[in-house]
Design a protein around this motif. Structure first.
Motif, PDB file in Angstrom:
ATOM      1  N   MET A   1      47.056 -68.527  43.390  1.00 58.02           N
ATOM      2  CA  MET A   1      45.884 -67.851  42.891  1.00 58.02           C
ATOM      3  C   MET A   1      46.198 -67.188  41.559  1.00 58.02           C
ATOM      4  SD  MET A   1      43.320 -66.389  45.301  1.00 58.02           S
ATOM      5  CE  MET A   1      43.418 -66.192  47.019  1.00 58.02           C
ATOM      6  N   HIS A   2      45.265 -67.209  40.673  1.00 57.59           N
ATOM      7  CA  HIS A   2      45.437 -66.650  39.352  1.00 57.59           C
ATOM      8  C   HIS A   2      44.488 -65.475  39.193  1.00 57.59           C
ATOM      9  CE1 HIS A   2      44.526 -66.408  35.041  1.00 57.59           C
ATOM     10  NE2 HIS A   2      45.792 -66.708  34.891  1.00 57.59           N
ATOM     11  N   LYS A   3      45.048 -64.328  38.848  1.00 50.24           N
ATOM     12  CA  LYS A   3      44.214 -63.143  38.621  1.00 50.24           C
ATOM     13  C   LYS A   3      43.959 -63.012  37.131  1.00 50.24           C
ATOM     14  CE  LYS A   3      44.144 -61.228  42.761  1.00 50.24           C
ATOM     15  NZ  LYS A   3      43.125 -60.589  43.445  1.00 50.24           N
ATOM     16  N   SER A   4      42.715 -62.957  36.745  1.00 45.49           N
ATOM     17  CA  SER A   4      42.359 -62.793  35.347  1.00 45.49           C
ATOM     18  C   SER A   4      41.679 -61.444  35.163  1.00 45.49           C
ATOM     19  CB  SER A   4      41.426 -63.920  34.915  1.00 45.49           C
ATOM     20  OG  SER A   4      41.072 -63.746  33.572  1.00 45.49           O
ATOM     21  N   LEU A   5      42.023 -60.769  34.080  1.00 44.64           N
ATOM     22  CA  LEU A   5      41.463 -59.446  33.842  1.00 44.64           C
ATOM     23  C   LEU A   5      40.109 -59.512  33.158  1.00 44.64           C
ATOM     24  CD1 LEU A   5      44.712 -57.646  32.659  1.00 44.64           C
ATOM     25  CD2 LEU A   5      43.656 -57.570  34.915  1.00 44.64           C
ATOM     26  N   GLU A   6      39.913 -60.516  32.313  1.00 38.67           N
ATOM     27  CA  GLU A   6      38.684 -60.593  31.533  1.00 38.67           C
ATOM     28  C   GLU A   6      37.774 -61.693  32.060  1.00 38.67           C
ATOM     29  OE1 GLU A   6      37.509 -58.734  28.968  1.00 38.67           O
ATOM     30  OE2 GLU A   6      39.175 -57.383  29.347  1.00 38.67           O
ATOM     31  N   LEU A   7      37.000 -61.413  33.073  1.00 38.05           N
ATOM     32  CA  LEU A   7      36.018 -62.375  33.571  1.00 38.05           C
ATOM     33  C   LEU A   7      34.694 -62.079  32.882  1.00 38.05           C
ATOM     34  CD1 LEU A   7      37.027 -62.388  37.297  1.00 38.05           C
ATOM     35  CD2 LEU A   7      37.500 -64.105  35.590  1.00 38.05           C
ATOM     36  N   VAL A   8      34.356 -62.920  31.931  1.00 40.66           N
ATOM     37  CA  VAL A   8      33.220 -62.655  31.063  1.00 40.66           C
ATOM     38  C   VAL A   8      31.907 -63.102  31.690  1.00 40.66           C
ATOM     39  CG1 VAL A   8      32.278 -63.105  28.770  1.00 40.66           C
ATOM     40  CG2 VAL A   8      34.732 -62.936  29.076  1.00 40.66           C
ATOM     41  N   PHE A   9      31.925 -64.259  32.342  1.00 33.29           N
ATOM     42  CA  PHE A   9      30.689 -64.861  32.809  1.00 33.29           C
ATOM     43  C   PHE A   9      30.513 -64.667  34.313  1.00 33.29           C
ATOM     44  CE2 PHE A   9      32.223 -67.493  29.249  1.00 33.29           C
ATOM     45  CZ  PHE A   9      31.198 -67.234  28.358  1.00 33.29           C
ATOM     46  N   GLU A  10      29.325 -64.252  34.708  1.00 36.14           N
ATOM     47  CA  GLU A  10      28.939 -64.174  36.123  1.00 36.14           C
ATOM     48  C   GLU A  10      27.602 -64.893  36.254  1.00 36.14           C
ATOM     49  OE1 GLU A  10      28.600 -60.156  37.411  1.00 36.14           O
ATOM     50  OE2 GLU A  10      30.663 -59.664  36.925  1.00 36.14           O
ATOM     51  N   ARG A  11      27.533 -65.854  37.156  1.00 35.77           N
ATOM     52  CA  ARG A  11      26.286 -66.593  37.367  1.00 35.77           C
ATOM     53  C   ARG A  11      25.896 -66.541  38.832  1.00 35.77           C
ATOM     54  NH1 ARG A  11      25.467 -70.488  33.072  1.00 35.77           N
ATOM     55  NH2 ARG A  11      25.866 -69.193  31.269  1.00 35.77           N
ATOM     56  N   LEU A  12      24.663 -66.158  39.079  1.00 32.80           N
ATOM     57  CA  LEU A  12      24.109 -66.198  40.428  1.00 32.80           C
ATOM     58  C   LEU A  12      23.604 -67.611  40.672  1.00 32.80           C
ATOM     59  CD1 LEU A  12      23.142 -64.725  43.006  1.00 32.80           C
ATOM     60  CD2 LEU A  12      21.012 -64.272  41.794  1.00 32.80           C
ATOM     61  N   ILE A  13      24.206 -68.301  41.632  1.00 29.28           N
ATOM     62  CA  ILE A  13      23.811 -69.674  41.923  1.00 29.28           C
ATOM     63  C   ILE A  13      22.541 -69.681  42.759  1.00 29.28           C
ATOM     64  CG2 ILE A  13      24.505 -71.830  43.018  1.00 29.28           C
ATOM     65  CD1 ILE A  13      26.105 -71.208  40.563  1.00 29.28           C
ATOM     66  N   THR A  14      22.575 -68.990  43.889  1.00 34.43           N
ATOM     67  CA  THR A  14      21.408 -68.961  44.765  1.00 34.43           C
ATOM     68  C   THR A  14      21.439 -67.712  45.614  1.00 34.43           C
ATOM     69  OG1 THR A  14      20.138 -70.215  46.392  1.00 34.43           O
ATOM     70  CG2 THR A  14      22.505 -70.276  46.615  1.00 34.43           C
ATOM     71  N   ASN A  67      38.983 -64.260  44.400  1.00 36.34           N
ATOM     72  CA  ASN A  67      39.379 -65.651  44.640  1.00 36.34           C
ATOM     73  C   ASN A  67      39.349 -66.467  43.354  1.00 36.34           C
ATOM     74  OD1 ASN A  67      39.581 -65.185  47.456  1.00 36.34           O
ATOM     75  ND2 ASN A  67      37.361 -65.365  47.606  1.00 36.34           N
ATOM     76  N   ILE A  68      40.154 -66.083  42.379  1.00 40.33           N
ATOM     77  CA  ILE A  68      40.193 -66.763  41.087  1.00 40.33           C
ATOM     78  C   ILE A  68      41.231 -67.882  41.144  1.00 40.33           C
ATOM     79  CG2 ILE A  68      40.715 -66.493  38.626  1.00 40.33           C
ATOM     80  CD1 ILE A  68      38.178 -65.114  39.384  1.00 40.33           C
ATOM     81  N   ILE A  69      40.848 -69.059  40.631  1.00 38.71           N
ATOM     82  CA  ILE A  69      41.796 -70.163  40.490  1.00 38.71           C
ATOM     83  C   ILE A  69      41.824 -70.590  39.023  1.00 38.71           C
ATOM     84  CG2 ILE A  69      41.452 -71.002  42.840  1.00 38.71           C
ATOM     85  CD1 ILE A  69      39.835 -73.335  41.522  1.00 38.71           C
ATOM     86  N   LYS A  70      42.895 -71.262  38.634  1.00 38.09           N
ATOM     87  CA  LYS A  70      43.029 -71.801  37.283  1.00 38.09           C
ATOM     88  C   LYS A  70      42.782 -73.301  37.342  1.00 38.09           C
ATOM     89  CE  LYS A  70      44.193 -71.120  32.976  1.00 38.09           C
ATOM     90  NZ  LYS A  70      43.267 -70.455  32.101  1.00 38.09           N
ATOM     91  N   VAL A  71      41.895 -73.794  36.483  1.00 36.89           N
ATOM     92  CA  VAL A  71      41.500 -75.196  36.467  1.00 36.89           C
ATOM     93  C   VAL A  71      42.178 -75.882  35.291  1.00 36.89           C
ATOM     94  CG1 VAL A  71      39.535 -76.764  36.229  1.00 36.89           C
ATOM     95  CG2 VAL A  71      39.287 -74.653  37.513  1.00 36.89           C
ATOM     96  N   SER A  72      42.688 -77.097  35.517  1.00 37.71           N
ATOM     97  CA  SER A  72      43.320 -77.882  34.468  1.00 37.71           C
ATOM     98  C   SER A  72      42.236 -78.499  33.583  1.00 37.71           C
ATOM     99  CB  SER A  72      44.187 -78.973  35.092  1.00 37.71           C
ATOM    100  OG  SER A  72      44.770 -79.754  34.094  1.00 37.71           O
ATOM    101  N   VAL A  73      42.149 -78.023  32.350  1.00 38.53           N
ATOM    102  CA  VAL A  73      41.109 -78.461  31.414  1.00 38.53           C
ATOM    103  C   VAL A  73      41.778 -79.131  30.217  1.00 38.53           C
ATOM    104  CG1 VAL A  73      39.183 -77.687  29.986  1.00 38.53           C
ATOM    105  CG2 VAL A  73      39.638 -76.563  32.142  1.00 38.53           C
ATOM    106  N   LEU A  74      41.220 -80.228  29.749  1.00 42.94           N
ATOM    107  CA  LEU A  74      41.716 -80.932  28.570  1.00 42.94           C
ATOM    108  C   LEU A  74      40.662 -80.799  27.478  1.00 42.94           C
ATOM    109  CD1 LEU A  74      43.867 -82.833  27.337  1.00 42.94           C
ATOM    110  CD2 LEU A  74      42.512 -84.729  28.206  1.00 42.94           C
TER     111      LEU A  74
END
Length: 162
Positions: A1-14, A67-74
């Motif tokens: 698990m990856h903890k990030s301090l700066e979570l900028v975006f929050e989206r309400l899905i439903t 529950n933050i995870i890090k995603v492999s992005v190219l």
């Protein structure tokens, strides 16, 4: 698990209204599904339940931040094609060319915008319930490998020798 301090975006899905019928009448409660991210590859998904909608959303945001995870992005896309599953939902994620944009449903599109992925194609099969589709997308994103891992596994150098 990856903890990030700066979570900028929050989206309400439903947000769902749930009614439980008991002897004395009806009990009303709300369930919320929220995604949070930093736009650079970190993603968290959370669910919350409460008798008030605002409290359900707040609980979901707190759960997502835990529950933050890090995603492999190219760049602005994913590294390779992947399939994610959760319950009856199956989501196929395919990288696309620059300029194509995000081709996906509204729920899946908001997940990609939070992560920072701008060029991807996603197709949902089976269930279209966001409480199944979003964890399926999360499962697919967790299955992604970065290029250095693939190079090491194959035993080749990332740089072409000429």
């Amino acid at each position: 698990m990856h903890k990030s301090l700066e979570l900028v975006f929050e989206r309400l899905i439903t947000i769902n209204r749930v009614t439980k019928v008991v002897k004395g009448g009806r009990i009303l409660s709300f369930t919320a599904l929220v995604v949070v991210g930093d736009g650079c590859g970190s993603l968290g998904v959370g669910k919350g339940k409460s008798r008030e909608a605002s409290l359900a959303v707040q609980k979901a945001v707190n759960n997502a931040k835990r529950n933050i995870i890090k995603v492999s992005v190219l760049g602005n896309t994913i590294t390779h094609k992947v399939v994610g599953k959760c319950g009856a939902a199956v989501v196929i994620l395919v990288p696309s060319k620059k300029g194509r944009g995000v081709i996906a449903s509204n729920h899946v599109r908001s997940v990609f915008s939070v992560v920072g992925i701008n060029h991807v194609v996603a197709k949902c099969h089976g269930s279209n319930n966001p409480f199944n589709v979003i964890p399926a997308v999360l499962d697919g994103l967790m299955k992604l490998n970065n290029l250095n891992y693939i190079y090491r596994k194959r035993g080749v150098s990332p740089f072409k020798s000429q």
